[in-house]
Write a protein that holds these residues in place. Structure first.
Motif, short mmCIF file in Angstrom:
data_model
loop_
_atom_site.label_atom_id
_atom_site.label_comp_id
_atom_site.label_asym_id
_atom_site.label_seq_id
_atom_site.Cartn_x
_atom_site.Cartn_y
_atom_site.Cartn_z
N ASP A 94 -2.24 1.12 -8.36
CA ASP A 94 -3.23 0.82 -7.31
C ASP A 94 -2.68 0.02 -6.14
O ASP A 94 -3.42 -0.30 -5.21
CB ASP A 94 -4.43 0.10 -7.91
N THR A 141 -1.74 -3.10 -6.03
CA THR A 141 -2.00 -4.53 -6.03
C THR A 141 -0.73 -5.30 -6.39
O THR A 141 0.07 -4.85 -7.20
CB THR A 141 -3.12 -4.90 -7.03
N ARG A 142 -0.57 -6.45 -5.76
CA ARG A 142 0.65 -7.25 -5.97
C ARG A 142 0.33 -8.47 -6.82
O ARG A 142 -0.56 -9.26 -6.47
CB ARG A 142 1.22 -7.69 -4.62
N HIS A 143 1.05 -8.63 -7.93
CA HIS A 143 0.89 -9.82 -8.76
C HIS A 143 1.59 -10.99 -8.07
O HIS A 143 2.63 -10.82 -7.43
CB HIS A 143 1.50 -9.57 -10.14
N ARG A 192 0.80 -1.22 0.00
CA ARG A 192 0.00 0.00 0.00
C ARG A 192 0.84 1.27 0.00
O ARG A 192 0.31 2.35 -0.25
CB ARG A 192 -0.95 0.01 1.19
N GLY A 197 -4.09 -9.55 -14.21
CA GLY A 197 -3.37 -8.76 -13.21
C GLY A 197 -2.19 -8.00 -13.77
O GLY A 197 -1.62 -7.14 -13.08
#
Length: 459
Positions: free
Chosen positions: A392, A394-396, A156, A330
């Motif tokens: 954003d 987000t973690r792949h 984050r 993703g």
């Protein structure tokens, strides 16, 4: 008959109430549009004296980063600087610039802050006394250590917006303020946050009134950027403490006192959260793959960067590498900002940068900037941080790290690790010392390779 009269009277009262309500709305709507009920922030005062640094999304030089033909190498045409990006707070959102001052420890304001958590060999949750002055002044206890954090642990961080507000001479004059003394730079950290219950509803409505239907409520943290004097350190309740960056311990200024509890909760940090400001008098020395002090004319240094002051990324290399990655929902496109570049180069053949040993950036016939020389130290070894989407947070699950290790395992000094991008060190004119060690870099400067050779990452 009486019932009918009463009914008519009730209808009349209802109509009257309706008309009264419409009259009030007609009166209030223009007022709300002109003066929306949005809570004031501390930063609102900066609008009167400061201007926001950086390029907005509409003026970004990376809007067409995926246009392969635009950035392709062309015979007879030199590569050039496509974009410049700084990250005042390590691992938070960057700020794209059109030009930047270059200092020994990198682009001005780049990675001069880092978040850190207080680690302990025994359970050490972030107690409510983290805002207690006695707890803060106490610093590290036995076995405790402040350790820097990045998107590797807390994805984050990628969504924490960083704004730099620079003093605006014209605004200061209009306010009748002294343009010589009023030179303080401020930083604002913004992150999504909504309270529970009716307060959260009001915050959501206020955010949409101020910023549009897609706007969400945020919290902000206002912080000074310039390193404070000893008197200001005492006045603001800051403390000097050690923070660990990889294997190094750096003495820096802890601004924990200015952080909000909401920020710690938003990031998901369970321990005490600190924010460290780099001390200009305690920079980290760089020796591996760096020019000697005698050769460079000064001791190469860095701030809170991982190892070297300036990271260079070649757009063609990133585009070429992107073709190797299996795409899914993703990861549809590979944003170069995943690799946290300072200098983005366009017009150089893919991976040619790995042969550079020394380059010179020139502003051409305009003569706007003096030439800037960079010593290319080594390749940039990559961890799993690029798996986090900078848009954003987000973690792949696996990419691009998996493909990096597979197709970019190219450095004998870093077996089983993927490499992309080059680490570099600014070089200055001979004879300059102290505060004179500075120059400028701007978008559009052309790149000339002065020396080539082999690179091996130091082990």
């Amino acid at each position: 008959m009486a019932g009918l009269i009463d009914l008519k009277g009730m209808n009349l009262d209802a109509n009257g109430v309706f008309m009264l309500g419409m009259t009030i709305l007609a009166f209030l709507i223009p007022i709300v549009l002109i003066l929306p009920p949005v809570p004031l922030q501390k930063s609102d005062a900066l609008l009167q004296t400061h201007s926001l640094a950086g390029l907005g999304a509409a003026k970004s030089n990376l809007k067409k980063q995926h246009a392969t033909a635009t950035h392709a190498a062309r015979d007879g045409q030199p590569a050039s600087v496509q974009s410049l990006v700084i990250y005042p707070v390590k691992s938070c959102k960057g700020i794209e610039l059109g030009r930047s001052k270059v200092l020994p420890h990198g682009l001005q304001h780049d990675r001069i802050f880092t978040f850190a958590q207080l680690r302990s060999p025994f359970p050490a949750p972030a107690a409510s006394d983290s805002n207690n002055s006695n707890s803060i002044n106490k610093g590290e206890g036995e076995g405790e250590c402040w350790e820097f954090i990045t998107q590797r642990q807390f994805a984050r961080l990628a969504t924490v917006v960083v704004e730099l507000w620079l003093p605006d001479e014209m605004k200061l004059r209009r306010q009748g303020l002294n343009t010589t003394t009023q030179r303080e730079v401020w930083m604002i950290l913004r992150f999504p946050w909504r309270e529970r219950g009716w307060r959260g509803w009001f915050e959501a409505m206020a955010a949409k009134v101020a910023g549009g239907l897609r706007a969400e409520p945020q919290r902000e943290v206002l912080l000074p950027v310039d390193f404070p004097s000893e008197e200001e350190v005492k006045e603001r309740g800051y403390t000097y403490e050690n923070v660990r960056i990889w294997k190094e311990r750096v003495r820096a200024l802890n601004l924990e006192k200015d952080l909000s509890e909401e920020l710690r909760l938003y990031l998901g940090v369970s321990n005490r959260l600190g924010l460290f400001r780099l001390d200009p008098a305690a920079l980290r020395e760089v020796h591996a793959c760096a020019p000697s002090k005698e050769s460079a004319g000064y001791q190469p240094v860095t701030g809170f960067q991982d190892a070297y002051p300036v990271n260079i990324q070649n757009l063609n290399s990133v585009q070429q590498f992107a073709t190797e990655i299996p795409k899914d929902a993703g990861l549809k496109k590979l944003d170069i900002l995943r690799f946290r570049p300072n200098i983005v180069v366009s017009g150089a053949p893919a991976y040619e940068e790995e042969t550079w040993k020394k380059i010179c950036l020139k502003s051409g016939s305009s003569g706007l900037y003096n030439p800037l020389r960079l010593h290319i130290a080594c390749r940039t070894t990559r961890c799993k941080l690029p798996n986090v989407d900078p848009a954003d947070g987000t973690r792949h699950a696996s990419e691009p790290d998996r493909t990096l290790r597979k197709v970019r395992n190219v450095d004998e000094g870093a077996p089983l690790k993927g490499c992309l991008g080059m680490q570099s060190i600014p070089l200055f004119d001979k004879g300059l010392t102290g505060d004179d060690l500075e120059t400028w870099i701007g978008v559009g400067m052309t790149l000339e390779v002065e020396e080539t050779g082999k690179h091996v990452v130091p082990q």
